[in-house]
Design an enzyme around this catalytic site. Structure first.
Site, short mmCIF file in Angstrom:
data_model
loop_
_atom_site.label_atom_id
_atom_site.label_comp_id
_atom_site.label_asym_id
_atom_site.label_seq_id
_atom_site.Cartn_x
_atom_site.Cartn_y
_atom_site.Cartn_z
N CYS A 101 0.83 -1.21 0.00
CA CYS A 101 0.00 0.00 0.00
C CYS A 101 0.87 1.26 0.00
O CYS A 101 1.51 1.54 -1.01
CB CYS A 101 -0.97 -0.05 1.19
SG CYS A 101 -2.26 1.17 1.06
N HIS A 104 -3.91 -5.29 0.30
CA HIS A 104 -3.40 -5.79 1.60
C HIS A 104 -3.42 -7.32 1.65
O HIS A 104 -4.46 -7.90 1.97
CB HIS A 104 -4.25 -5.21 2.74
CG HIS A 104 -4.01 -3.75 2.92
ND1 HIS A 104 -3.01 -3.25 3.72
CD2 HIS A 104 -4.62 -2.68 2.36
CE1 HIS A 104 -3.02 -1.93 3.66
NE2 HIS A 104 -3.98 -1.56 2.84
N GLU A 159 -2.24 -9.10 3.87
CA GLU A 159 -2.27 -9.56 5.27
C GLU A 159 -3.67 -9.75 5.82
O GLU A 159 -3.85 -10.40 6.84
CB GLU A 159 -1.49 -8.58 6.16
CG GLU A 159 -2.09 -7.19 6.35
CD GLU A 159 -1.75 -6.21 5.22
OE1 GLU A 159 -1.35 -6.66 4.13
OE2 GLU A 159 -1.93 -5.00 5.43
N SER A 214 -0.40 -10.59 37.77
CA SER A 214 -1.82 -10.26 37.92
C SER A 214 -2.67 -11.52 37.87
O SER A 214 -3.84 -11.50 38.20
CB SER A 214 -2.24 -9.36 36.76
OG SER A 214 -2.14 -10.08 35.54
N GLY A 215 -2.04 -12.62 37.43
CA GLY A 215 -2.81 -13.85 37.24
C GLY A 215 -3.09 -14.08 35.77
O GLY A 215 -3.58 -15.12 35.37
N GLY A 216 -2.77 -13.09 34.95
CA GLY A 216 -2.95 -13.24 33.51
C GLY A 216 -1.77 -14.02 32.92
O GLY A 216 -0.75 -14.21 33.58
N ASP A 219 0.32 -13.24 30.46
CA ASP A 219 1.55 -12.50 30.15
C ASP A 219 2.44 -12.36 31.38
O ASP A 219 3.64 -12.65 31.34
CB ASP A 219 1.23 -11.10 29.61
CG ASP A 219 0.36 -11.13 28.36
OD1 ASP A 219 0.28 -12.21 27.74
OD2 ASP A 219 -0.24 -10.11 28.02
N SER A 220 1.85 -11.91 32.49
CA SER A 220 2.69 -11.70 33.67
C SER A 220 3.13 -13.04 34.26
O SER A 220 4.24 -13.16 34.79
CB SER A 220 1.98 -10.83 34.70
OG SER A 220 0.77 -11.40 35.10
N THR A 221 2.29 -14.06 34.15
CA THR A 221 2.67 -15.37 34.71
C THR A 221 3.85 -15.95 33.94
O THR A 221 4.83 -16.42 34.53
CB THR A 221 1.47 -16.35 34.69
OG1 THR A 221 0.39 -15.72 35.35
CG2 THR A 221 1.80 -17.66 35.36
#
Ligand code: XMP
Length: 522
Positions: free
Chosen positions: A91, A179, A181, A233-235, A237-239
């Site tokens: 593009c 595009h 993608e 946090s329990g999510g 990513d952080s775990t």
């Protein structure tokens, strides 16, 4: 990205970002094909060793060529000239290549949505394409005159150049106006496969393998002493960040879990149990009153995000001072960086996700920030999590925003509305689990609004809250669509919410996709 040169040893495809909305989608598609990608803003090319990549893709942009600083575009073009590998402009990427290599770009020749293109040449980029194919267009400007030494490979049904190939002193440069993608270009993935083959890019990259090089790289970056802090946090990513951090820092790591009172029902107990199971025994900080007192009465969601970020930072500062912490580990992922406007000089901040936007400047002076996942997408983090032993219940748990239920209360924040959002979200989740649908959707929750609706409960009329249910499907949270839920299940949810929460008189279902909407209400 720090000022240091990026290590690009394992990387194959460099994506130069001109601020296009689909840049991460290009990156995701290439990674799904087994090649690693690094996105670098067009004005940050000095930070990388450009020829350690085998191929380069230029993204789209929401701006025209003349809206950019001429100097930075010329520098980007110099970098492209000095690049030895194969190039694909998408593009705006096609337009800038055409413009700087002797062609012309016009305004007001836009095409939007599904468009047919004709393939004019039998070129390896279009191997597997028919003579006529559907593609997705989204452009206002177009190439009106092809550059020197180029051949037009495809034109659109409107007669505009849809693809061309440029010979730059024997180096091959491709450009496409559409595009590849987006899923609305059905043969887009095939085009990317062809491009990777033409660039001789090895397609053996896997997030599971990459994690070892993340650990090795970070081990070299940190010293042998000094404590580290990771807030979980329990999510997912952080775990996952905490597990990686444990491998790097061992017993020098402190895992903190802050209960800000904005969690889902029962979440605190579940998170503590999971962290103990993962041998990340957490330091639990009960800070519910601290957070809720500051949030009471605040209407602006961004202000709430700021307050939450600030309060988190204060708590972290207290731990940092008390424990003499030197490293602070964060679970920032690649889209978090872009959605906070960090990679794109020109992109607008959509929502300031607190894990990247909210940490004060002094933080970086006190501790070194470690972000093991900053080049990974959520589905890749999940894959890594599985390998690192994260329990399935967490892997399959829906993403949850860092500021928690604070972003699911619209209008003035109050403890009462928080309870409504918490209880109705639990009902939505439980009903979906009962029908085996929870794991099939990206996110399912309830929000509570500012407006009231008259209800008849018993014999009297009363003004009650309006709860909105949001159930969406998505692959990465960057785009999303509402789930076509069976009416019977929606009925069950509504009856349970109005039946068990007295203050709710109306339940609605949000059916707007992202874009133009977002997933969370604020
Ligand atoms: P939106 O609402 O921007 O959400 O379409 C995209 C994804 O990001 C999550 N989200 C957040 N995550 N802090 C976070 O850590 C935030 O402030 C935040 N806001 C949205 C959202 O749940 C969705 O998965």
């Amino acid at each position: 990205m720090s000022g240091a040169k990026l290590s690009t040893k394992e990387s194959s495809v460099l994506i130069i970002d001109f601020g296009g909305q689909y840049t991460h989608l290009i990156s995701r598609r290439i990674r799904e094909l087994g090649a690693f990608t690094i996105i670098v803003p067009y004005n940050r090319l000095n930070d990388i060793e450009i020829n350690s990549f085998k191929s380069m893709i230029l993204s789209g942009s929401h701006m025209s060529i003349e809206n950019f600083s001429k100097e930075s575009l010329e520098k980007a073009i110099d970098a492209i000239r000095s690049f030895n590998g194969t190039v694909l402009g998408i593009c705006f990427g096609l337009q800038i290549l055409s413009y700087y290599f002797g062609g012309k770009v016009n305004h007001d020749c836009g095409e939007y949505g599904e468009t047919k293109v004709k393939i004019l040449k039998n070129d390896p980029l279009f191997k597997g394409w028919n003579n006529e194919e559907k593609v997705w267009m989204s452009h206002e400007d177009c190439v009106s005159k092809p550059p020197q030494n180029s051949e037009v490979l495809s034109v659109s049904e409107n007669g505009y150049i849809a693809a061309l190939k440029l010979d730059l002193n024997g180096k091959v440069i491709y450009g496409v106006q559409f595009h590849p993608e987006v899923v609305h270009t059905p043969k887009g993935v095939i085009l990317f496969e062809n491009f990777l083959e033409l660039s001789s890019v090895e397609r053996n990259w896997r997030p599971e393998i990459y994690v070892n090089s993340i650990i090795e790289g970070l081990r070299k970056e940190v010293s042998d002493d000094g404590k580290a802090l990771v807030a979980v946090s329990g999510g997912i990513d952080s775990t996952v960040s905490a597990i990686i951090a444990k491998k790097i820092f061992g017993n020098r790591l402190i895992t903190a879990f802050v209960d800000h009172g904005l969690l889902r029902e029962g979440e605190k107990e579940e998170v503590i149990e999971m962290l103990n199971f993962l041998e990340l025994k957490p330091l639990v900080i009960d800070a519910e009153e601290r957070f809720l007192n500051r949030l009471e009465g605040i209407s602006d969601c961004e202000e709430r995000r700021r307050i939450i970020g600030e309060e988190f930072a204060k708590i972290f500062e207290e731990i940092i001072e008390k424990e003499g912490i030197r490293y602070f580990v964060q679970g920032t992922t690649y889209p978090d960086v872009v959605e906070s406007g960090k990679t794109q000089g020109s992109a607008a901040v959509i929502k300031s996700h607190h894990n990247v936007g909210g940490l004060p400047d002094w933080f970086k002076e006190k501790v070194k920030i470690i972000e093991p996942l900053k080049f990974l997408y959520k589905d890749e983090v999940r894959k890594i999590g599985t390998i690192l032993g994260v329990p399935e219940t967490l892997i399959k748990r829906h993403p949850f925003p860092g500021p928690g239920l604070a972003v699911r209360v619209i209008g003035k924040f109050s403890r009462e509305k928080l309870e409504v959002a918490k209880k109705s979200s639990k009902i939505v989740e439980d009903v979906l689990k009962k029908y085996g649908l929870y794991e099939k959707v990206w996110q399912a929750f309830a929000t509570v609004g500012e407006d009231k609706w008259v209800g008849v409960k018993g014999d009297s009329r009363s003004y009650g809250y309006i709860v909105t249910i949001r159930i969406v499907e998505s692959t990465d949270g960057m785009t999303a669509n509402y789930v076509r839920m069976p009416y019977e299940i929606l009925d069950e949810i509504v009856k349970k919410i109005t039946g068990s929460i007295k203050s709710v008189t109306m339940v609605t279902y949000a059916i707007t996709s992202k874009p133009p909407s977002t997933i969370e209400p604020c």
